[in-house]
Design an enzyme around this catalytic site. Structure first.
Site, PDB file in Angstrom:
ATOM      1  N   ASP A  67      24.880  75.493  28.290  1.00  0.00           N
ATOM      2  CA  ASP A  67      25.281  76.274  29.076  1.00  0.00           C
ATOM      3  C   ASP A  67      25.976  75.399  30.510  1.00  0.00           C
ATOM      4  O   ASP A  67      27.317  75.788  30.662  1.00  0.00           O
ATOM      5  CB  ASP A  67      25.128  78.213  29.495  1.00  0.00           C
ATOM      6  CG  ASP A  67      23.850  79.209  28.545  1.00  0.00           C
ATOM      7  OD1 ASP A  67      24.640  78.534  27.024  1.00  0.00           O
ATOM      8  OD2 ASP A  67      23.621  79.906  28.764  1.00  0.00           O
ATOM      9  N   GLY A  68      25.209  75.340  31.144  1.00  0.00           N
ATOM     10  CA  GLY A  68      25.566  74.458  32.349  1.00  0.00           C
ATOM     11  C   GLY A  68      26.862  73.205  31.367  1.00  0.00           C
ATOM     12  O   GLY A  68      28.140  72.932  32.259  1.00  0.00           O
ATOM     13  N   ASP A 164      30.721  82.817  37.053  1.00  0.00           N
ATOM     14  CA  ASP A 164      30.294  83.222  38.432  1.00  0.00           C
ATOM     15  C   ASP A 164      30.798  82.250  39.717  1.00  0.00           C
ATOM     16  O   ASP A 164      30.684  81.162  39.514  1.00  0.00           O
ATOM     17  CB  ASP A 164      29.147  84.378  38.473  1.00  0.00           C
ATOM     18  CG  ASP A 164      27.608  82.863  38.612  1.00  0.00           C
ATOM     19  OD1 ASP A 164      28.192  81.662  38.837  1.00  0.00           O
ATOM     20  OD2 ASP A 164      26.784  83.213  37.721  1.00  0.00           O
ATOM     21  N   ARG A 193      24.660  92.313  54.121  1.00  0.00           N
ATOM     22  CA  ARG A 193      24.389  91.487  55.191  1.00  0.00           C
ATOM     23  C   ARG A 193      22.789  91.622  54.260  1.00  0.00           C
ATOM     24  O   ARG A 193      21.937  91.999  53.920  1.00  0.00           O
ATOM     25  CB  ARG A 193      23.633  92.420  56.049  1.00  0.00           C
ATOM     26  CG  ARG A 193      22.559  91.535  57.090  1.00  0.00           C
ATOM     27  CD  ARG A 193      22.124  91.813  58.159  1.00  0.00           C
ATOM     28  NE  ARG A 193      22.766  92.342  59.340  1.00  0.00           N
ATOM     29  CZ  ARG A 193      23.969  91.241  60.238  1.00  0.00           C
ATOM     30  NH1 ARG A 193      23.197  90.414  60.624  1.00  0.00           N
ATOM     31  NH2 ARG A 193      24.595  92.245  61.049  1.00  0.00           N
ATOM     32  N   ASP A 195      20.902  87.980  51.476  1.00  0.00           N
ATOM     33  CA  ASP A 195      21.478  86.325  51.239  1.00  0.00           C
ATOM     34  C   ASP A 195      22.809  86.156  50.421  1.00  0.00           C
ATOM     35  O   ASP A 195      22.704  84.777  49.587  1.00  0.00           O
ATOM     36  CB  ASP A 195      20.366  86.305  49.854  1.00  0.00           C
ATOM     37  CG  ASP A 195      18.625  86.138  51.122  1.00  0.00           C
ATOM     38  OD1 ASP A 195      18.680  87.050  51.793  1.00  0.00           O
ATOM     39  OD2 ASP A 195      17.480  85.623  49.625  1.00  0.00           O
TER      40      ASP A 195
END
Length: 319
Positions: A67-68, A164, A193, A195
């Site tokens: 996929d990458g 994304d 707020r 990650d």
């Protein structure tokens, strides 16, 4: 499909992909097709060089990898309307790729007489479908008025993503949290707020967004998923917004609290407090060639995600 020029993109570092790419290149060249081969990976981006040196765009981009590798090709080729045909050779999950069993080369001798149609014959005879996958684009508005154009796929200064965009803290030596303000269509919705924050397409809903607890969207639904990453508030939840929504994201806090913007897992840029990223639907969808006559998105989900279902009913009912 006219098949006169093909760009053959293989996954960098995969011997299986390199071997298969060599076979495909030889098979196509024997049929008079102009083939340009290149490797693609996080450490190598072949597309700026190909676009600068090749006088003509290809009729098809054949991608061998996972996929990458497909994501990298889509970000550069979608604005040019180049169709992508991909096979999972040396990749991992392969949500966006075909099984390599469909990669049938020209059959020599007796096999050709059996009527086994090669992949190239299928393409020339238009025995395929063309699927348009929604993509996202992000423009960066600098708080100091300075525009940067490093690593962009479009001449208008936009970053592209098929899966994304996500925002994560930039520095590892401090607490890995950040504060991000989200505005949708001119209205401030929340301050996250935690990650970070993911903004995903339906294609990307089975990627990082799913891992962070977001919903899975069928690719036939055009929408945008907004999903916080480990938020420090129980009220911060994933939301799905219309495809025409315009989302603006600001990092807040001290000047040291810089935030990295990632596109499909590749680094895009760094945002300082005061900078703004405007994310919206791209006018250029990714064109994917589909070979399966009866493709099933749900079958792909159950296979790739190893859904076991009920332990007491291993076989589906007849209802």
């Amino acid at each position: 499909m006219r098949l006169e020029r093909v760009w053959l993109i293989s996954r960098l570092g995969s011997q299986a992909a390199q071997r298969q790419a060599k076979r495909c290149a030889e098979d196509l060249a024997a049929q008079g097709v102009h083939v340009v081969a290149a490797s693609s990976g996080l450490a190598r981006n072949p597309f700026p060089g190909l676009l600068a040196t090749e006088a003509h765009l290809p009729d098809l981009a054949l991608v061998l990898g996972g996929d990458g590798t497909v994501l990298g090709a889509a970000r550069h080729l979608a604005p040019l309307d180049v169709p992508i045909l991909s096979f999972n050779v040396g990749g991992h999950l392969g949500f966006l790729t075909h099984d390599r069993s469909l990669l049938r080369l020209t059959a020599p001798g007796p096999k050709a007489e059996l009527g086994q149609e090669s992949l190239w014959d299928r393409l020339r005879n238009d025995c395929f479908a063309l699927e348009r996958r929604m993509m996202l684009q992000a423009h960066i508005n600098r708080g100091d008025g300075v525009a940067r154009s490093d690593g962009l796929e479009q001449a208008d200064g936009a970053h592209l993503a098929l899966n994304d965009f996500y925002f994560r803290p930039c520095l590892d030596e401090v607490s890995p949290t950040c504060v991000l303000e989200l505005e949708i269509d001119g209205e401030v919705v929340d301050q996250y707020r935690g990650d970070g924050l993911i903004i995903a397409t339906p294609t990307g809903s089975t990627g990082y967004a799913m891992a962070a607890g977001g919903p899975i969207l069928h690719p036939g639904i055009e929408a945008i998923v907004v999903n916080p990453i480990c938020p420090m508030s129980l009220s911060s939840r994933a939301v799905v917004v219309p495809p025409r929504a315009q989302l603006s994201v600001w990092p807040l806090g001290e000047t040291s609290r810089r935030v990295k913007l990632w596109k499909d897992g590749a680094h895009a840029t760094v945002l300082e407090p005061g900078d703004r990223a405007v994310v919206e639907r791209s006018p250029h969808p990714a064109l994917q060639v589909l070979l399966e006559q009866s493709p099933s998105y749900y079958r792909t989900l159950t296979h790739k995600l190893h859904w076991a279902g009920s332990l007491t009913a291993p076989e589906p009912s007849h209802n």
